[in-house]
Design an enzyme around this catalytic site. Structure first.
Site, PDB file in Angstrom:
ATOM      1  N   LYS B  79       0.850  -1.201   0.000  1.00 59.69           N
ATOM      2  CA  LYS B  79       0.000   0.000   0.000  1.00 59.69           C
ATOM      3  C   LYS B  79       0.880   1.242   0.000  1.00 59.69           C
ATOM      4  CE  LYS B  79      -4.008   1.858   2.565  1.00 59.69           C
ATOM      5  NZ  LYS B  79      -4.910   1.638   3.714  1.00 59.69           N
ATOM      6  N   SER B 154      -9.814   1.623   2.464  1.00 61.07           N
ATOM      7  CA  SER B 154      -8.871   2.391   1.679  1.00 61.07           C
ATOM      8  C   SER B 154      -7.805   1.543   0.982  1.00 61.07           C
ATOM      9  CB  SER B 154      -8.178   3.411   2.575  1.00 61.07           C
ATOM     10  OG  SER B 154      -7.385   2.767   3.568  1.00 61.07           O
ATOM     11  N   SER B 178     -10.277  -0.801   6.590  1.00 59.97           N
ATOM     12  CA  SER B 178      -9.597  -0.598   5.302  1.00 59.97           C
ATOM     13  C   SER B 178      -8.838  -1.790   4.738  1.00 59.97           C
ATOM     14  CB  SER B 178      -8.636   0.590   5.407  1.00 59.97           C
ATOM     15  OG  SER B 178      -9.351   1.793   5.400  1.00 59.97           O
TER      16      SER B 178
END
Lengths: 95, 485
Positions: B79, B154, B178
């Site tokens: 990420k 996310s 997330s």
């Protein structure tokens, strides 16, 4: 409960974010619906003596040896600076 | 069939024994990025050159008879809110468009030491604020199962990277759901470990009392192998736990006879899509057929989790994001005076949702506005935690849906931030209490979109979650379904 008397513009200036009048009006109306939702918390009955919970590590006190260890080179860190004199960050006049 | 279709255990063994080279793994992964990224927008950047160098050194190590580690040659998408030394780390924000961190996050270091290869940086909602990856400065990530739908967020890029076969595993972070919510939307397995289980040194902070890094992969077993590498105390993160780290992968092999599954009525009430409900109920039956027992439990305060979360998280975010002021992190808008420079830099470089949350947090913390709100929310947070404590007296695992729906359409919630926030309704309470949670695929809707099952346990009981999920996956094949590319 609506908090619509709150000035989004004032909050934005505290947070150091410039908003135009138009943006500020939009934020204001979004705030109203979000805050109305959030204020469901007003209805929650809190038993006497309920301590706030700030996170799962509340009971740990982390300590370590106070030893000098190498850190990053200044040069490396300053590579990401928008402006520097090679030694310090440089910013516009404060006053 | 690509070498990357194998389980992580098989792949690492094949690389370690020389049957497959690390270079081949990198080739396969880069080829997938080339084939998929234009349509799905999964990765913000790739690490092709560094990955090829790493692969060559791993292959040389193996040729010399050395041990290359438990993740030898396994390509992993990280990420882009997690720092990679010398490689641009944007957090999905214009603010950090050109920011190259001087250091690796601890988990990046650990993955490298284990022989894994960072293949690229995955898209995310700006500063991890969002539930759809629509808030990224670098564009929306599309769901590999339907490009009309969001991948969730996310960690939407991390989830889509696994679902689209770019990498067999990825790393996400979870502040209110997330990891679990995008895992659910993309039909993969993802675990949010206990608060403190995995070091967060090098994770760009959003809400520090809630943030946790965790792995995402196709199966629970793959996640367990990654958990073995990621977990443990780190001197650079004083909130990281000193608890012993079990062998999560070995623990997966234990049975789940007499495991007590808690079913919370509040998770099956209005708002839950009927198809999601049916699949979750089916999954609970499958767990029962493996020997688990079900017990009804009550979590009376979870209905306030989203309201609590949207006080606590923005408050912490408004403080954490004050560091982005145009002085240290690459972006600056010119102005005559310092204060104007701050205000201009933050206006121009933060996106709409980030500004909304900073303002919400500033509002809640400012004297004269609503500062009682933070205290009240923190007390409700205590009640949510107490609910969990009481439940875990009676059960080992809480089982329910991860999200009330399958992946929604891109743009569906664009005009209504509150509707978007409610996507976190089953996940946010775990972050508030600090307990771990896993999402794993348990079916598909009639229009072919994946459905996720969530399991939550007490602090540091990830082994139990991974074991239950793995045992379920030995009996079902939802996790081995792949989208048509």
């Amino acid at each position: 409960m609506s908090q619509s008397h709150t000035s989004a513009q004032k909050i934005a200036s505290l947070a150091r974010i410039e908003l135009t009048d138009e943006e500020s009006a939009k934020v204001q109306s979004e705030f109203d619906s979000i805050l109305e939702y959030i204020h469901q918390l007003d209805e929650v009955e809190i038993p006497d003596g309920t301590e706030p919970f700030f996170g799962a590590t509340e009971s740990t006190n982390a300590v370590r040896e106070d030893a000098v260890v190498p850190s990053f080179d200044r040069e490396e860190i300053l590579k990401n600076a928008p402006d520097s004199d090679g030694e310090f960050y440089r910013v516009p006049p404060v006053l | 069939m690509s070498v990357l279709d194998n389980s992580i255990e098989q792949l690492a063994q094949q690389v370690s024994s020389g049957d497959v080279s690390a270079a081949q793994c990198v080739d396969a992964s880069i080829a997938q990025i080339r084939a998929q990224n234009d349509s799905l927008n999964v990765m913000i950047s790739d690490c092709e050159d560094a990955a090829r160098e790493r692969a060559a050194s791993i292959d040389a190590k193996i040729a010399a008879g050395e041990n290359a580690g438990p993740l030898a040659g396994v390509p992993i998408a990280i990420k882009d809110g997690i720092c990679t030394a010398g490689h641009v780390t944007t957090a999905g924000s214009k603010m950090l468009e050109n920011f190259a961190p001087p250091y690796d996050a601890t988990i990046v270091q650990r993955l490298n030491d284990a022989g894994a290869i960072c293949i690229g940086k995955a898209n995310l909602d700006e500063f991890a604020m969002g539930s759809s990856t629509e808030n990224s400065f670098f564009g929306v990530t599309k769901n590999p199962w339907s490009t009309e739908c969001v991948a969730g967020g996310s960690s939407g890029g991390s989830a889509a990277a696994v679902a689209s076969g770019i990498a067999p595993a990825s790393i996400g972070s979870d502040t209110g759901g997330s990891i679990r919510q995008p895992a659910s939307f993309c039909g993969i397995t993802g675990i949010k470990p206990t608060y403190g289980r995995v070091s967060r040194f090098g994770l760009i902070a959003f809400a520090s009392s809630l943030d946790q890094i965790g792995p995402m992969a196709r199966s629970a077993k793959d996640c367990a192998i990654l958990m073995n590498v990621l977990s443990g105390h780190d001197v650079k993160d004083s909130t990281s736990a000193r608890n012993d780290v079990p062998d999560f992968a070995a623990d997966c092999e234990q049975d789940i006879k007499r495991l007590r599954l808690g079913i919370c009525r509040q998770h099956f009430e209005e708002g839950l899509n009927e198809e999601v409900k049916a699949s979750v109920e089916e999954a609970i039956k499958a767990l029962e057929s493996l020997g688990a027992e079900t017990v009804e439990i009550d979590l009376p305060h979870t209905k306030h989790a989203v309201a609590t979360y949207y006080v606590v998280a923005p408050c912490e975010a408004s403080s954490n994001l004050s560091r982005f002021d145009g002085v240290r992190y690459t972006s600056r808008e010119p102005a005559e005076k310092l204060i104007d420079m701050y205000s201009q830099t933050r206006k121009v470089n933060f996106g709409e949702e980030v500004i909304r949350r900073i303002l919400l947090g500033t509002y809640s913390l400012s004297s004269g506005y609503d500062h009682e709100l933070y205290k009240k929310a923190s007390q409700v947070r205590r009640l949510i935690k107490n609910d969990y404590d009481a439940a875990f007296e009676k059960v080992d695992v809480i089982v329910g849906p991860t999200v009330p729906t399958t992946a929604f359409k891109i743009g569906q919630h664009a005009q209504d931030p509150l509707a978007m926030y409610l996507a976190d309704i089953y996940t946010a309470s775990a972050n508030l209490a600090g307990v771990p949670g896993i999402s794993l695929p348990c079916g598909f809707s009639s229009d072919g979109m994946p459905i996720g099952l969530q399991l939550q346990s007490n602090m540091f009981w990830e082994s139990t979650l991974l074991k239950a999920a793995h045992q379920y996956q030995t009996q079902t094949d939802w996790h081995s379904k792949r989208p048509q590319s």
